[in-house]
Design an enzyme around this catalytic site. Sequence first.
Site, PDB file in Angstrom:
ATOM      1  N   ASN A  10       1.851 -45.857  72.306  1.00 46.42           N
ATOM      2  CA  ASN A  10       2.796 -44.393  71.661  1.00 46.42           C
ATOM      3  C   ASN A  10       1.444 -43.798  71.163  1.00 46.42           C
ATOM      4  OD1 ASN A  10       4.937 -42.652  71.624  1.00 46.42           O
ATOM      5  ND2 ASN A  10       5.539 -43.526  69.733  1.00 46.42           N
ATOM      6  N   GLU A  36       0.471 -45.579  77.679  1.00 43.63           N
ATOM      7  CA  GLU A  36       0.662 -44.473  77.028  1.00 43.63           C
ATOM      8  C   GLU A  36      -0.540 -44.192  75.852  1.00 43.63           C
ATOM      9  OE1 GLU A  36       4.434 -41.560  75.334  1.00 43.63           O
ATOM     10  OE2 GLU A  36       4.766 -43.990  75.607  1.00 43.63           O
ATOM     11  N   ASP A 151       4.748 -51.200  80.374  1.00 49.34           N
ATOM     12  CA  ASP A 151       6.128 -50.523  80.141  1.00 49.34           C
ATOM     13  C   ASP A 151       6.902 -50.149  81.426  1.00 49.34           C
ATOM     14  OD1 ASP A 151       8.110 -48.916  79.474  1.00 49.34           O
ATOM     15  OD2 ASP A 151       7.045 -47.334  78.139  1.00 49.34           O
ATOM     16  N   ASN A 153      10.135 -49.292  81.859  1.00 47.76           N
ATOM     17  CA  ASN A 153      11.026 -48.375  81.575  1.00 47.76           C
ATOM     18  C   ASN A 153      12.254 -48.767  82.347  1.00 47.76           C
ATOM     19  OD1 ASN A 153      10.618 -46.085  79.808  1.00 47.76           O
ATOM     20  ND2 ASN A 153       8.974 -45.626  80.692  1.00 47.76           N
TER      21      ASN A 153
END
Length: 270
Positions: A10, A36, A151, A153
């Site tokens: 993040n 990310e 990730d 998602n």
Amino acid sequence: MHTVSSVNVNGVRAAGPKGFARWLARTTADVVCVQETRAERDEFPAGLLDGWVLSHVPGAQRGRCGVGVLTRGEPEAVRVGIGSTEFDGSGRYLEIDLPGLTIGSLYLPNGTVGTPRQDEKDRFLAEFGPYLAERRAKAAAEDREVLVCGDWNIAPTERDIRAWRRNAKNSGFLPHERAWLAGLLAEGWVDVVRARHPDVDGPYSWWSYRGRAFDNDAGWRIDLHLATPALAARAVSAVVERAATHGERWSDHAPVTVSYATATDPEGPA
């Protein structure tokens, strides 16, 4: 033994001083997949990569996306993208080769129903599925295993999201997304964490910063290790490294760490 960890940081510039640097300095993992990163390589915090070799691709848009793989030594090869005109420059996928093993770091698009973001996510799924089939076939011909971390998602089932009824019409838990992921498993990919924890809710790996989601463990399990069957069978442990308290979090995701026995280990999987 290979210990592989995967985490959406993040934003690596924010995560580093908040605790990612300390975690990275202490981890026993020999491979860490990051997603990310939101940074160019020269923007990673000073000292963060000490002792690590970083293979990294930033996002096309500054401050967005970016994936990488950290290893203790130089990988045999590094490849960026999935052969996609649309997505290969977007910082969504990178893979490395180690002896007998290919490891990919994935940041799958996060959609929003009824918007172009969901259309983008669906286009990525349409291209990524065939790529994974091709990668598996090629790896089999080369007598190597494949592991794709990251990730994703998508929460695979009702056991992978605490408030699944409330999110049944939201991106990340849409029927066609879960069907796409179930199709990968039907083709032979193994969800390693679920295989090691077959009868539990979670273990969740992402919690919203809003409200008391973390304190109430109202999370989603969207950070996955998908492995070829022989590699998955060698998994000896699979844990989500959930922070002890909300204040100790350095990302809205937690590292997902799996240890895989190798053929030379004296003991096989427990």
